[in-house]
Design a protein around this motif. Structure first.
Motif, PDB file in Angstrom:
ATOM      1  N   ALA A 102      -3.505  -1.826  -7.332  1.00 35.79           N
ATOM      2  CA  ALA A 102      -4.920  -1.779  -7.709  1.00 35.79           C
ATOM      3  C   ALA A 102      -5.907  -2.835  -7.281  1.00 35.79           C
ATOM      4  CB  ALA A 102      -5.112  -1.595  -9.282  1.00 35.79           C
ATOM      5  N   LEU A 103      -5.134  -3.984  -7.483  1.00 37.67           N
ATOM      6  CA  LEU A 103      -5.708  -5.386  -7.115  1.00 37.67           C
ATOM      7  C   LEU A 103      -5.946  -5.659  -5.508  1.00 37.67           C
ATOM      8  CD1 LEU A 103      -7.012  -7.950  -7.505  1.00 37.67           C
ATOM      9  CD2 LEU A 103      -4.828  -9.061  -7.502  1.00 37.67           C
ATOM     10  N   ASP A 104      -4.819  -4.872  -4.709  1.00 41.69           N
ATOM     11  CA  ASP A 104      -5.016  -4.943  -3.118  1.00 41.69           C
ATOM     12  C   ASP A 104      -6.100  -4.146  -2.740  1.00 41.69           C
ATOM     13  OD1 ASP A 104      -4.041  -3.562  -0.897  1.00 41.69           O
ATOM     14  OD2 ASP A 104      -2.285  -5.202  -1.010  1.00 41.69           O
ATOM     15  N   ARG A 105      -6.398  -2.935  -3.669  1.00 42.57           N
ATOM     16  CA  ARG A 105      -7.396  -1.888  -3.069  1.00 42.57           C
ATOM     17  C   ARG A 105      -8.918  -2.597  -3.399  1.00 42.57           C
ATOM     18  NH1 ARG A 105      -4.598   3.552  -5.335  1.00 42.57           N
ATOM     19  NH2 ARG A 105      -3.117   3.795  -3.463  1.00 42.57           N
ATOM     20  N   ALA A 106      -8.824  -3.300  -4.860  1.00 39.83           N
ATOM     21  CA  ALA A 106     -10.162  -4.027  -5.166  1.00 39.83           C
ATOM     22  C   ALA A 106     -10.500  -5.084  -4.074  1.00 39.83           C
ATOM     23  CB  ALA A 106      -9.943  -4.436  -6.679  1.00 39.83           C
ATOM     24  N   LEU A 107      -9.371  -5.709  -3.549  1.00 36.60           N
ATOM     25  CA  LEU A 107      -9.780  -6.783  -2.793  1.00 36.60           C
ATOM     26  C   LEU A 107     -10.185  -6.352  -1.315  1.00 36.60           C
ATOM     27  CD1 LEU A 107      -6.690  -9.396  -3.810  1.00 36.60           C
ATOM     28  CD2 LEU A 107      -9.219  -9.920  -3.915  1.00 36.60           C
ATOM     29  N   ASP A 108      -9.534  -5.379  -1.030  1.00 37.06           N
ATOM     30  CA  ASP A 108     -10.174  -4.619   0.289  1.00 37.06           C
ATOM     31  C   ASP A 108     -11.430  -4.277   0.194  1.00 37.06           C
ATOM     32  OD1 ASP A 108      -7.626  -5.082   1.737  1.00 37.06           O
ATOM     33  OD2 ASP A 108      -6.753  -3.194   1.463  1.00 37.06           O
ATOM     34  N   ALA A 109     -11.914  -3.747  -0.928  1.00 33.59           N
ATOM     35  CA  ALA A 109     -13.206  -3.109  -1.111  1.00 33.59           C
ATOM     36  C   ALA A 109     -13.957  -4.312  -0.983  1.00 33.59           C
ATOM     37  CB  ALA A 109     -13.239  -2.320  -2.367  1.00 33.59           C
ATOM     38  N   ALA A 110     -13.995  -5.350  -1.827  1.00 31.89           N
ATOM     39  CA  ALA A 110     -14.901  -6.527  -1.958  1.00 31.89           C
ATOM     40  C   ALA A 110     -15.012  -7.224  -0.765  1.00 31.89           C
ATOM     41  CB  ALA A 110     -13.997  -7.683  -3.032  1.00 31.89           C
TER      42      ALA A 110
END
Length: 347
Positions: A13-21
């Motif tokens: 989840a954090l991996d995806r959130a960082l990619d999005a950010a």
């Protein structure tokens, strides 16, 4: 000594959130290059999309090596303690760069063959007055190795920040690092041994022969492949302290700045003990010391800087700090397409 397991950084989840950010910042995808991968790595280490660099520190560990008796250095062993005096006086390259980058600097006597006495700014963790000559016997006992690693871990436990780098000083330590490199990686000795402090080609050839003979002498330990046995056989007290400090830093979810050849040899040991440590490592630069590029390839490490450095002391680690700061700053402060009302690329 024992170290608890290093926490994994991977979080889907954090991996995806960082990619999005990162991808939603006002820039073409991937246009900040390695700064983007650094931002993501630091975010995963710190478990946040609001990564930061706080109170960075660099610890310089110094120790002497018995293998200098084999005439493998262009400089006498006394240079180790003389350079320690230079560090304490604030006159070395690492002092200059640490001041410039507002990085706390700690100087540690891990095992220098000299009596400094009580000194302001010197952390005395001396295990012994240098290691033994590993061409003829193990460099240290298992107990000394454990003591050194624990001392390094304890020093990291006293830091307040979330980024730490390591430096070293010790005449003869490129010879120790080359032996560790071969013993861990099985890369041919000729590809591990370099000029160190400036040996002529004939000196490099002699140094290679010394390492090859030592490898043959310690073959039973190497064949087992146990990393602490390899470290005790060839390492310096400073290298052992750095390995322990690295493991403790990863346990504390700190970003670990990896400097050059000697520091990476300590990481080879630490990574064999706890492979997850590599997720916490930022490889500051690729040293010009022969063998470092091969070490980085073995560890799949991508260096931040390519500047032809081979001084040691942690200089490359501190020079990379501004780029780490830039990576977290853009993640925290750069506008998004939505906030800046900028149109995104059309499909």
């Amino acid at each position: 000594m024992t170290f608890s397991s290093i926490p994994f950084t991977h979080d889907v989840a954090l991996d995806r959130a960082l990619d999005a950010a990162i991808n939603n910042k006002t820039k073409p995808l991937g246009s900040l290059g390695m700064l983007e991968s650094l931002a993501k790595q630091i975010g995963l280490i710190q478990q946040t999309t609001q990564a930061s660099i706080n109170d960075p520190a660099l610890i310089v560990f110094a120790g002497d090596h018995g293998v200098v008796a084999e005439n493998i250095s262009a400089f006498p062993q006394s240079v180790t303690w003389q350079m320690m005096e230079n560090f304490l006086a604030g006159g070395a390259a690492i002092n200059v760069f640490a001041r410039q980058n507002k990085c706390a600097l700690h100087i540690v006597d891990a095992g220098v063959n000299h009596d400094f006495g009580p000194r302001d700014g010197l952390l005395d963790r001396k295990v012994a007055y240098g290691t033994r000559n590993f061409a003829q016997e193990p460099a240290m006992t298992a107990e000394q190795c454990a003591q050194a690693m624990q001392s390094g871990a304890d020093l990291v436990a006293g830091l307040t920040g979330n980024v730490v780098g390591f430096g070293e000083m010790g005449i003869g330590n490129t010879t120790a690092a080359a032996a560790i490199m071969h013993a861990i990686t099985k890369i041919p000795v000729a590809e591990c041994v370099g000029a160190g402090t400036g040996l002529a080609p004939s000196g490099v050839q002699h140094k290679q022969k010394v390492v090859e003979a030592a490898i043959a002498f310690h073959a039973p330990v190497i064949s087992v492949g146990e990393p602490l046995g390899i470290l005790a056989s060839f390492g310096g007290f400073e290298v052992a302290m750095i390995a322990g400090a690295m493991l403790a830093a990863a346990e504390r979810r700190m970003v670990i700045l990896i400097d050059g050849f000697i520091i990476t040899s300590a990481l080879l040991v630490a990574a064999r003990l706890q492979p997850a440590i590599l997720d916490y490592c930022v490889f500051a630069h690729c040293s010009d010391e022969h063998g470092h590029r091969q070490m980085l390839a073995y560890l799949k490490g991508r260096p931040v800087l390519q500047m032809g450095l081979r001084l040691g002391e942690g200089t490359g680690a501190v020079l990379a700090l501004p780029l780490l700061q830039a990576s977290v700053n853009f993640l925290r402060e750069m506008a998004t397409f939505d906030s800046a009302d900028v149109s995104k690329k059309s499909a």
